[in-house]
Write a protein that holds these residues in place. Sequence first.
Motif, mmCIF file in Angstrom:
data_model
loop_
_atom_site.group_PDB
_atom_site.id
_atom_site.type_symbol
_atom_site.label_atom_id
_atom_site.label_comp_id
_atom_site.label_asym_id
_atom_site.label_seq_id
_atom_site.Cartn_x
_atom_site.Cartn_y
_atom_site.Cartn_z
ATOM 1 N N ALA A 1 0.826 -1.210 0.000
ATOM 2 C CA ALA A 1 0.000 0.000 0.000
ATOM 3 C C ALA A 1 0.860 1.260 0.000
ATOM 4 O O ALA A 1 0.430 2.320 -0.477
ATOM 5 C CB ALA A 1 -0.928 -0.002 1.216
ATOM 6 N N PHE A 2 2.089 1.154 0.519
ATOM 7 C CA PHE A 2 3.012 2.286 0.529
ATOM 8 C C PHE A 2 3.794 2.394 -0.773
ATOM 9 O O PHE A 2 4.746 3.166 -0.887
ATOM 10 C CB PHE A 2 3.974 2.187 1.711
ATOM 11 C CG PHE A 2 3.386 2.652 3.011
ATOM 12 C CD1 PHE A 2 3.254 4.006 3.274
ATOM 13 C CD2 PHE A 2 2.959 1.743 3.960
ATOM 14 C CE1 PHE A 2 2.712 4.450 4.475
ATOM 15 C CE2 PHE A 2 2.416 2.163 5.154
ATOM 16 C CZ PHE A 2 2.282 3.530 5.422
ATOM 17 N N GLY A 3 3.410 1.598 -1.765
ATOM 18 C CA GLY A 3 3.997 1.736 -3.088
ATOM 19 C C GLY A 3 5.212 0.878 -3.364
ATOM 20 O O GLY A 3 5.916 1.115 -4.348
ATOM 21 N N ILE A 4 5.463 -0.108 -2.521
ATOM 22 C CA ILE A 4 6.603 -0.999 -2.741
ATOM 23 C C ILE A 4 6.072 -2.334 -3.255
ATOM 24 O O ILE A 4 5.515 -3.123 -2.492
ATOM 25 C CB ILE A 4 7.401 -1.223 -1.445
ATOM 26 C CG1 ILE A 4 7.853 0.119 -0.866
ATOM 27 C CG2 ILE A 4 8.611 -2.125 -1.705
ATOM 28 C CD1 ILE A 4 8.550 0.007 0.473
ATOM 29 N N PRO A 5 6.175 -2.590 -4.554
ATOM 30 C CA PRO A 5 5.624 -3.831 -5.116
ATOM 31 C C PRO A 5 6.410 -5.049 -4.670
ATOM 32 O O PRO A 5 7.628 -5.005 -4.505
ATOM 33 C CB PRO A 5 5.752 -3.605 -6.632
ATOM 34 C CG PRO A 5 6.902 -2.660 -6.772
ATOM 35 C CD PRO A 5 6.843 -1.764 -5.564
ATOM 36 N N GLY A 6 5.680 -6.135 -4.465
ATOM 37 C CA GLY A 6 6.302 -7.390 -4.081
ATOM 38 C C GLY A 6 6.360 -8.356 -5.241
ATOM 39 O O GLY A 6 6.283 -7.961 -6.405
ATOM 40 N N ARG A 7 6.446 -9.617 -4.930
ATOM 41 C CA ARG A 7 6.598 -10.659 -5.939
ATOM 42 C C ARG A 7 5.334 -10.839 -6.778
ATOM 43 O O ARG A 7 5.401 -11.120 -7.966
ATOM 44 C CB ARG A 7 6.964 -11.955 -5.227
ATOM 45 C CG ARG A 7 7.159 -13.183 -6.100
ATOM 46 C CD ARG A 7 7.632 -14.329 -5.221
ATOM 47 N NE ARG A 7 7.726 -15.590 -5.941
ATOM 48 C CZ ARG A 7 8.117 -16.735 -5.373
ATOM 49 N NH1 ARG A 7 8.439 -16.744 -4.087
ATOM 50 N NH2 ARG A 7 8.185 -17.842 -6.074
ATOM 51 N N HIS A 8 4.162 -10.664 -6.155
ATOM 52 C CA HIS A 8 2.895 -10.883 -6.845
ATOM 53 C C HIS A 8 1.979 -9.672 -6.726
ATOM 54 O O HIS A 8 2.143 -8.843 -5.826
ATOM 55 C CB HIS A 8 2.170 -12.104 -6.260
ATOM 56 C CG HIS A 8 2.852 -13.406 -6.539
ATOM 57 N ND1 HIS A 8 3.543 -14.102 -5.590
ATOM 58 C CD2 HIS A 8 2.931 -14.127 -7.687
ATOM 59 C CE1 HIS A 8 4.035 -15.219 -6.116
ATOM 60 N NE2 HIS A 8 3.674 -15.250 -7.388
ATOM 61 N N TYR B 1 8.882 -10.413 -0.556
ATOM 62 C CA TYR B 1 9.790 -9.264 -0.593
ATOM 63 C C TYR B 1 11.263 -9.623 -0.487
ATOM 64 O O TYR B 1 12.101 -8.742 -0.308
ATOM 65 C CB TYR B 1 9.408 -8.275 0.519
ATOM 66 C CG TYR B 1 8.197 -7.453 0.139
ATOM 67 C CD1 TYR B 1 8.320 -6.341 -0.683
ATOM 68 C CD2 TYR B 1 6.924 -7.821 0.570
ATOM 69 C CE1 TYR B 1 7.212 -5.601 -1.062
ATOM 70 C CE2 TYR B 1 5.811 -7.097 0.194
ATOM 71 C CZ TYR B 1 5.960 -5.987 -0.624
ATOM 72 O OH TYR B 1 4.857 -5.267 -1.006
ATOM 73 N N LYS B 2 11.609 -10.900 -0.644
ATOM 74 C CA LYS B 2 13.018 -11.276 -0.548
ATOM 75 C C LYS B 2 13.849 -10.662 -1.670
ATOM 76 O O LYS B 2 15.054 -10.423 -1.490
ATOM 77 C CB LYS B 2 13.167 -12.797 -0.560
ATOM 78 C CG LYS B 2 12.706 -13.480 -1.845
ATOM 79 C CD LYS B 2 12.846 -14.988 -1.715
ATOM 80 C CE LYS B 2 12.392 -15.690 -2.983
ATOM 81 N NZ LYS B 2 12.507 -17.165 -2.861
ATOM 82 N N ASP B 3 13.245 -10.396 -2.830
ATOM 83 C CA ASP B 3 13.990 -9.792 -3.932
ATOM 84 C C ASP B 3 14.142 -8.282 -3.770
ATOM 85 O O ASP B 3 14.964 -7.659 -4.448
ATOM 86 C CB ASP B 3 13.302 -10.094 -5.266
ATOM 87 C CG ASP B 3 13.336 -11.580 -5.612
ATOM 88 O OD1 ASP B 3 14.284 -12.256 -5.171
ATOM 89 O OD2 ASP B 3 12.418 -12.055 -6.307
#
Length: 251
Positions: free
Chosen positions: A99-106, A165-167
């Motif tokens: 929601a804070f704009g940090i995209p994850g894996r999916h 978020y490991k990447d």
Amino acid sequence: MKISKIVIALLLCFFILKVNGQAALNDSSANNNDSKIKHKSFIVPAILIGYGVVGLTSPALKHLNSNIRNELDAQHLGRTHLDDLTQYAPALSVYAINAFGIPGRHNFKDRTIVMATAYIIMASSVGITKKASDVERPDGSNRRSFPSGHTANAFLGAEFLYQEYKDVSVWYGVTGYVVAAGTGFLRMSNNKHWFTDVAAGAGIGILSTKIAYLVHPFFKRTLFKDKEHLNGMVVPVYNGEQYGLGLTITF
């Protein structure tokens, strides 16, 4: 001596974090293919679950359980309901970070399918095992001690946070596992669970998430193949007695 035994218990929890982090790094992430999860990443949850199961009958592990409980009681740490909230913190963090704009894996759709699958696996596994094992809680309140559902919930979320978020940064996952380990510790300090309950719960939580990622491509191709647009909301809920997660999805 009293403090040292508590420190040992905490170190065991963080050792679980360290070893699982190393094993998880063996997962295939180069091509972002969920079906490429390496078998080695299942070793740690299998060991944790195995430890808990052996502890059901092992006099040595039962003695260790009692020692840890006695040392925690001697510290007069007091009771808290914080673990009712921290069990959900790692999983909810995935949605908060996004929601804070940090995209994850999916995207929202895929990660929600993964999370829902993991929760179904975890909840059914914990419920069935609690009934079958019939282990009395340390406080004697009931006979549904093994395994720890709160801990399973927390470690499910920690592995979910790590995988998403490991990447971006491994520290997201590390933070999630610290919170999960803290939840397990609180379950013991609240006199609700033995150490073997917590270990098995951690293993079940991690394993549930790993299985969810493994089967996700199949579910995406079959059950959700025509559901390209999926919106919804994940929020914590409280009914006056119990805490939980509410999931609303619009196809």
